[in-house]
Design a protein around this motif. Structure first.
Motif, PDB file in Angstrom:
ATOM      1  N   ALA A   1      29.902  35.563  26.118  1.00 17.68           N
ATOM      2  CA  ALA A   1      31.052  37.248  26.940  1.00 17.68           C
ATOM      3  C   ALA A   1      32.245  37.498  28.241  1.00 17.68           C
ATOM      4  O   ALA A   1      31.003  36.808  29.501  1.00 17.68           O
ATOM      5  CB  ALA A   1      29.900  38.293  27.241  1.00 17.68           C
ATOM      6  N   ASP A   2      33.066  36.800  27.759  1.00 16.01           N
ATOM      7  CA  ASP A   2      34.023  36.812  29.399  1.00 16.01           C
ATOM      8  C   ASP A   2      34.783  37.754  29.111  1.00 16.01           C
ATOM      9  O   ASP A   2      35.508  38.011  27.940  1.00 16.01           O
ATOM     10  CB  ASP A   2      34.511  35.320  28.660  1.00 16.01           C
ATOM     11  CG  ASP A   2      33.465  34.277  28.877  1.00 16.01           C
ATOM     12  OD1 ASP A   2      32.897  33.678  29.508  1.00 16.01           O
ATOM     13  OD2 ASP A   2      33.617  33.485  27.415  1.00 16.01           O
ATOM     14  N   GLY A   3      35.898  38.174  30.117  1.00 22.42           N
ATOM     15  CA  GLY A   3      36.430  38.824  30.742  1.00 22.42           C
ATOM     16  C   GLY A   3      38.310  38.389  30.957  1.00 22.42           C
ATOM     17  O   GLY A   3      37.649  37.145  31.295  1.00 22.42           O
TER      18      GLY A   3
ATOM     19  N   GLY B   1      51.832  47.495  27.136  1.00 25.02           N
ATOM     20  CA  GLY B   1      51.102  47.525  28.973  1.00 25.02           C
ATOM     21  C   GLY B   1      50.379  46.770  28.851  1.00 25.02           C
ATOM     22  O   GLY B   1      49.974  45.128  27.958  1.00 25.02           O
ATOM     23  N   ARG B   2      49.256  46.706  29.697  1.00 23.74           N
ATOM     24  CA  ARG B   2      48.639  45.747  30.789  1.00 23.74           C
ATOM     25  C   ARG B   2      47.017  46.342  30.578  1.00 23.74           C
ATOM     26  O   ARG B   2      47.031  47.111  30.543  1.00 23.74           O
ATOM     27  CB  ARG B   2      49.449  44.422  31.873  1.00 23.74           C
ATOM     28  CG  ARG B   2      50.562  44.341  31.684  1.00 23.74           C
ATOM     29  CD  ARG B   2      51.418  43.631  33.609  1.00 23.74           C
ATOM     30  NE  ARG B   2      50.012  44.464  34.515  1.00 23.74           N
ATOM     31  CZ  ARG B   2      50.620  45.702  35.031  1.00 23.74           C
ATOM     32  NH1 ARG B   2      52.251  46.025  34.579  1.00 23.74           N
ATOM     33  NH2 ARG B   2      50.322  47.062  36.081  1.00 23.74           N
ATOM     34  N   GLY B   3      46.252  45.037  30.837  1.00 19.60           N
ATOM     35  CA  GLY B   3      44.722  45.729  30.621  1.00 19.60           C
ATOM     36  C   GLY B   3      43.699  44.266  30.784  1.00 19.60           C
ATOM     37  O   GLY B   3      44.376  43.059  31.551  1.00 19.60           O
ATOM     38  N   GLN B   4      42.978  44.717  30.563  1.00 24.81           N
ATOM     39  CA  GLN B   4      41.659  43.976  30.671  1.00 24.81           C
ATOM     40  C   GLN B   4      40.692  44.381  29.338  1.00 24.81           C
ATOM     41  O   GLN B   4      40.887  45.140  28.791  1.00 24.81           O
ATOM     42  CB  GLN B   4      40.336  43.735  32.298  1.00 24.81           C
ATOM     43  CG  GLN B   4      40.845  44.088  33.238  1.00 24.81           C
ATOM     44  CD  GLN B   4      40.095  43.731  34.223  1.00 24.81           C
ATOM     45  OE1 GLN B   4      39.827  44.756  33.808  1.00 24.81           O
ATOM     46  NE2 GLN B   4      39.867  42.983  34.902  1.00 24.81           N
ATOM     47  N   ARG B   5      40.141  42.870  28.990  1.00 25.91           N
ATOM     48  CA  ARG B   5      39.408  43.672  27.651  1.00 25.91           C
ATOM     49  C   ARG B   5      38.222  41.904  27.316  1.00 25.91           C
ATOM     50  O   ARG B   5      38.280  41.379  28.447  1.00 25.91           O
ATOM     51  CB  ARG B   5      40.499  42.947  26.417  1.00 25.91           C
ATOM     52  CG  ARG B   5      40.360  41.081  26.084  1.00 25.91           C
ATOM     53  CD  ARG B   5      41.474  41.310  25.207  1.00 25.91           C
ATOM     54  NE  ARG B   5      42.417  40.184  25.302  1.00 25.91           N
ATOM     55  CZ  ARG B   5      43.543  39.746  24.562  1.00 25.91           C
ATOM     56  NH1 ARG B   5      44.078  40.868  23.882  1.00 25.91           N
ATOM     57  NH2 ARG B   5      44.380  38.582  24.403  1.00 25.91           N
ATOM     58  N   VAL B   6      37.361  42.494  27.047  1.00 25.96           N
ATOM     59  CA  VAL B   6      36.063  41.481  27.368  1.00 25.96           C
ATOM     60  C   VAL B   6      35.930  40.563  25.971  1.00 25.96           C
ATOM     61  O   VAL B   6      36.054  41.618  24.579  1.00 25.96           O
ATOM     62  CB  VAL B   6      35.320  42.170  27.065  1.00 25.96           C
ATOM     63  CG1 VAL B   6      34.001  41.355  26.743  1.00 25.96           C
ATOM     64  CG2 VAL B   6      34.848  43.066  28.484  1.00 25.96           C
TER      65      VAL B   6
END
Length: 127
Positions: free
Chosen positions: A34-36, A44-49
């Motif tokens: 499980a990595d970010g 757009g931009r963002g973060q995901r797991v």
């Protein structure tokens, strides 16, 4: 990386079924990683797991399932809300009462629903 010896690629590989579709249904899985990660798209931009789940039963033991869950997105708060709820549900079903680091999910077991996305255009059906 240099290979220890060249691979003969002059003939097609034998199929071992490793990439055959997994039938839709519920499977017991263990969260393998499980990595970010940060991401950027035209919207757009963002973060995901990134979750990698290993199936432990009732069939297809050892097969891997990948999931990318958006947790923040500059272009869509709805996408972030949906992703956060999905991550919260995974943590709940994995027995993690309060999730503060994705490492808390690794090694946890839960049931996951596998679906099949129909073929579209040049792309084959996929899990």
């Amino acid at each position: 990386m240099r290979l220890p010896k060249p691979l003969d690629t002059s003939t097609p590989p034998e199929s071992d079924g490793a990439f055959d579709l997994i039938p839709a249904g519920w499977y017991q899985v263990e969260i393998d990683s499980a990595d970010g990660e940060d991401f950027s798209t035209e919207k757009g931009r963002g973060q995901r797991v990134k979750l990698v789940n290993k199936i432990s039963g009732p069939t297809h033991e050892g097969r891997l399932l990948w999931d990318r869950i958006i947790i923040s997105h500059t272009g869509s708060q709805q996408a972030a809300d949906i992703g956060n709820e999905k991550l919260r549900a995974a943590a709940y079903h994995a027995g993690v009462p309060q999730l503060s680091d994705t490492d808390q999910l690794v090694g946890r077991k839960l049931e996951a629903r596998v679906g099949i996305r129909p073929a579209r255009g040049q792309y084959e059906a996929q899990n």
